[in-house]
Design a protein around this motif. Structure first.
Motif, short mmCIF file in Angstrom:
data_model
loop_
_atom_site.label_atom_id
_atom_site.label_comp_id
_atom_site.label_asym_id
_atom_site.label_seq_id
_atom_site.Cartn_x
_atom_site.Cartn_y
_atom_site.Cartn_z
N ARG A 76 9.40 -4.62 2.42
CA ARG A 76 9.70 -5.16 3.74
C ARG A 76 8.46 -5.74 4.42
N LEU A 77 7.32 -5.07 4.22
CA LEU A 77 6.09 -5.55 4.84
C LEU A 77 5.63 -6.86 4.22
N VAL A 78 5.73 -6.97 2.91
CA VAL A 78 5.26 -8.18 2.22
C VAL A 78 6.14 -9.38 2.53
N ILE A 79 7.42 -9.16 2.84
CA ILE A 79 8.28 -10.27 3.27
C ILE A 79 7.74 -10.86 4.58
N ALA A 80 7.34 -9.99 5.50
CA ALA A 80 6.80 -10.45 6.79
C ALA A 80 5.36 -10.92 6.68
N ARG A 81 4.61 -10.32 5.76
CA ARG A 81 3.19 -10.64 5.60
C ARG A 81 2.90 -10.85 4.11
N PRO A 82 3.17 -12.03 3.58
CA PRO A 82 3.04 -12.26 2.13
C PRO A 82 1.62 -12.08 1.58
N ASP A 83 0.62 -12.18 2.44
CA ASP A 83 -0.77 -12.08 1.96
C ASP A 83 -1.26 -10.63 1.87
N THR A 84 -0.45 -9.69 2.32
CA THR A 84 -0.87 -8.28 2.29
C THR A 84 -0.75 -7.72 0.87
N ARG A 85 -1.83 -7.15 0.39
CA ARG A 85 -1.82 -6.50 -0.92
C ARG A 85 -1.35 -5.06 -0.76
N VAL A 86 -0.89 -4.46 -1.84
CA VAL A 86 -0.32 -3.12 -1.78
C VAL A 86 -1.00 -2.21 -2.79
N LEU A 87 -1.38 -1.01 -2.32
CA LEU A 87 -1.91 0.04 -3.19
C LEU A 87 -1.17 1.32 -2.86
N TYR A 88 -0.50 1.87 -3.85
CA TYR A 88 0.21 3.13 -3.65
C TYR A 88 -0.72 4.31 -3.93
N MET A 89 -0.41 5.45 -3.30
CA MET A 89 -1.11 6.69 -3.61
C MET A 89 -0.06 7.79 -3.71
N SER A 90 -0.17 8.61 -4.73
CA SER A 90 0.83 9.65 -4.90
C SER A 90 0.41 10.65 -5.96
N GLY A 91 0.93 11.88 -5.81
CA GLY A 91 0.81 12.88 -6.87
C GLY A 91 2.09 12.94 -7.68
N SER B 179 -0.16 3.10 0.84
CA SER B 179 1.00 3.91 1.21
C SER B 179 1.29 4.99 0.17
N ASP B 180 1.69 6.15 0.69
CA ASP B 180 2.22 7.19 -0.18
C ASP B 180 3.51 6.67 -0.82
N VAL B 181 3.84 7.18 -1.99
CA VAL B 181 5.04 6.72 -2.70
C VAL B 181 6.30 7.40 -2.17
N VAL B 182 6.24 8.74 -2.08
CA VAL B 182 7.42 9.51 -1.66
C VAL B 182 7.22 10.01 -0.24
N MET B 183 8.03 9.48 0.70
CA MET B 183 7.95 9.88 2.10
C MET B 183 9.36 10.04 2.65
N PRO B 184 9.56 10.91 3.64
CA PRO B 184 10.89 11.04 4.25
C PRO B 184 11.30 9.76 4.95
N GLY B 185 12.57 9.42 4.85
CA GLY B 185 13.10 8.27 5.58
C GLY B 185 12.99 6.96 4.85
N MET B 186 11.82 6.68 4.28
CA MET B 186 11.63 5.40 3.59
C MET B 186 10.58 5.57 2.51
N LEU B 187 10.92 5.24 1.28
CA LEU B 187 9.97 5.30 0.19
C LEU B 187 8.88 4.24 0.37
N GLY B 188 7.71 4.52 -0.16
CA GLY B 188 6.62 3.57 -0.07
C GLY B 188 6.97 2.21 -0.67
N LYS B 189 7.75 2.22 -1.75
CA LYS B 189 8.15 0.97 -2.40
C LYS B 189 9.00 0.12 -1.45
N ASP B 190 9.92 0.75 -0.72
CA ASP B 190 10.76 0.02 0.23
C ASP B 190 9.94 -0.51 1.40
N LEU B 191 9.00 0.30 1.88
CA LEU B 191 8.10 -0.15 2.95
C LEU B 191 7.31 -1.37 2.50
N ALA B 192 6.76 -1.31 1.29
CA ALA B 192 5.94 -2.43 0.79
C ALA B 192 6.76 -3.71 0.69
#
Length: 386
Positions: free
Chosen positions: A333-348, A318-331
Motif C-alpha cells: 500500500r505504501l509503495v503504491i502511494a510512494r513508488p520510490d520508497t524502498r522496502v526492507l523487512y525485519m523479522s524472526g 517494517s516487521d513482517v508479522v504485526m497485528p492488524g496488518m502484515l508488513g507485506k500488505d503495508l509495503a
C-alpha cells in the motif's frame, strides 16, 4: 523419521480409533518434550540475563562504578542473548521456517573460520583437530545453516566427553560428493539409540533438559541442501556423523565485495514494529548513524504518518508479522502511494515473505531478528544503495 513426518496431518483413511488416538498421544508427548526442553534452556538463559543485568545496574549506581566490571557483566548478557538466538534458530530450522540463503561455500575455508567458535563450544577439556582434504570443490549451502550444524554436533560431542577427549573434523571427496565428517572419542551410543538419533524430540537426556531437536535439525539442513547424513557409533568407541553434499555447479570463482559504508546521508526512514522496545532500539541506532526516523507501531499508523509527511520516505523498515496488518500488505500500500520508497523487512519469523522451500520471494530484502547495530546499518545501507 523426518521432522515433517511427525506433523504430516491427519492419519490416512481406514485407521481405527485406537490408532488415531495413539498418534495423537505421541504428538502430545512430543510437544511436551519440546516444551520442557525449550523451557529448560530458556530459563537458564534468562537466569543469566536477569542476574548479570542486575549486576550492571548495581555497579553503575554505586558510588565508584567499576567500568571494567560493568563491561564484563554486559558481555555475559550478550553471550546469553547469542545462546537464545541459537536456540530460536534451531526451532525455526526444525519447523522449516528459517530463511535459507544458499551460496557457494568452500568448506575448508569455512571450517577454518569457525574454529574459534567451536573451541568455545567444546571447552578446554576437549581437543579440536581439523583435517582439511585437498582439492575440495565448493558446495552450494547456507553458511549460517552449516554453522548451526557444526555447532550442534560439537555441542553433542562435548556432552559425550565429560572427562575430555578429541573432536575431529575432516573433509574430503566421496564418490563425487563433498564429505564433511565429525567424530568424537566419547562414550558412544548403542545401535538402537543410533537408529533413532535423527528423530525429532528423541533424546537420552533427562526429561525437560533437552529438546531433542539438534540432530533432527542437522538432518533437515543436509537434506534441504540435497545431501545425505549418516551416523555410526559404538558404546565406548565414540560417534561419527558423516555429511555428503553435492558439489556446486558452475564457476567456482569467489566475488569479493567492497566494504560497505553504513553511515546515513540524511535519508528518511519509516520504522514500523509493534514491539515498542525494538522500535526504540532501531530508531536510536539509525538516528545515531545520521538517518531521519519516523516510527510507527503498526500498519495503520504508518500509512497515516506517511500521508501527512511532506518530504520523501526513502526506506520502509517494517516487521513482517504485526497485528492488524502484515508488513507485506503495508509495503504494497505504501509503495503504491510512494513508488520510490524502498522496502526492507525485519523479522524472526518471516514465513509470509518466503517461498515454500524457505528462500525469499524475488526482490524481497530481509533483516533477521535479533540483529546487531552493524547488521541493521549494513542492511539499510545496502537496500538504499541497491
Amino acid at each position: 523419521m523426518r521432522a515433517s513426518d511427525l506433523w504430516s496431518g491427519f492419519p490416512p483413511l481406514g485407521w481405527g480409533v485406537e490408532q488415531t488416538e495413539d498418534v495423537r498421544n505421541q504428538r502430545l508427548e512430543s510437544l511436551g518434550q519440546l516444551a520442557g526442553g525449550v523451557a529448560h534452556d530458556f530459563n537458564n538463559i534468562l537466569g543469566v540475563i536477569v542476574n548479570y543485568a542486575s549486576f550492571v545496574v548495581e555497579e553503575a549506581e554505586s558510588e565508584r562504578p567499576d567500568v571494567q566490571m560493568i563491561a564484563a557483566d554486559a558481555r555475559q548478557v550478550i553471550r546469553a542473548g547469542e545462546r537464545a538466538t541459537h536456540l530460536t534458530h534451531q526451532l525455526l530450522a526444525f519447523a522449516r521456517r528459517e530463511v535459507v540463503r544458499p551460496e557457494r561455500l568452500d568448506l575448508n575455508e569455512f571450517v577454518a573460520g569457525l574454529e574459534e567458535t567451536l573451541r568455545r563450544t567444546i571447552g578446554e577439556r576437549v581437543a579440536l583437530i581439523v583435517r582439511p582434504g585437498a582439492g575440495l570443490p565448493p558446495v552450494h549451502c547456507d553458511p549460517a545453516q552449516i554453522e548451526q550444524l557444526l555447532v550442534n554436533l560439537a555441542h553433542n560431542a562435548r556432552d559425550a566427553m565429560p572427562a575430555g577427549g578429541n573432536l575431529v573434523i575432516d573433509t574430503g571427496c566421496d564418490d563425487g560428493r563433498v564429505r564433511l565428517r565429525v567424530s568424537d572419542s566419547g562414550r558412544g551410543m548403542s545401535a538402537d539409540v543410533a537408529d533413532r538419533a535423527f528423530e525429532p524430540f528423541f533424546t537420552t537426556k533427562p526429561s525437560g533438559e533437552a529438546t531433542g531437536l539438534g540432530l533432527a535439525m542437522v538432518y533437515g539442513i543436509v537434506t534441504q541442501a540435497g545431501g545425505e547424513v549418516g551416523i555410526s557409533s559404538s558404546p565406548g568407541l565414540g560417534t561419527t556423523v558423516t555429511v555428503l553434499l553435492p558439489p556446486a555447479l558452475g564457476d567456482s570463482a569467489r566475488v569479493v565485495a567492497d566494504p560497505i559504508i553504513t553511515d546515513g546521508r540524511g535519508e528518511t526512514l519509516l520504522v514500523v514494529d509493534d514491539e515498542a522496545g525494538l522500535r526504540d532500539v532501531a530508531g536510536r541506532i539509525l538516528s545515531g548513524a545520521g538517518y531521519r526516523v519516523i516510527a510507527a507501531e503498526g500498519g495503520t499508523e504508518a500509512l497515516a504518518l506517511a500521508a501527512r509527511h511532506e518530504g520523501s520516505i526513502d526506506l520502509l523498515l517494517s516487521d513482517v508479522v504485526m497485528p492488524g496488518m502484515l508488513g507485506k500488505d503495508l509495503a504494497e500500500r505504501l509503495v503504491i502511494a510512494r513508488p520510490d520508497t524502498r522496502v526492507l523487512y525485519m523479522s524472526g519469523y518471516a514465513q509470509p515473505v518466503l517461498h515454500s522451500e524457505g528462500t525469499l520471494e524475488p526482490g524481497v530484502a530481509l533483516l533477521e531478528k535479533p540483529f546487531t547495530a552493524d547488521d541493521l546499518l549494513t542492511a539499510v545501507r545496502k537496500r538504499l544503495d541497491g
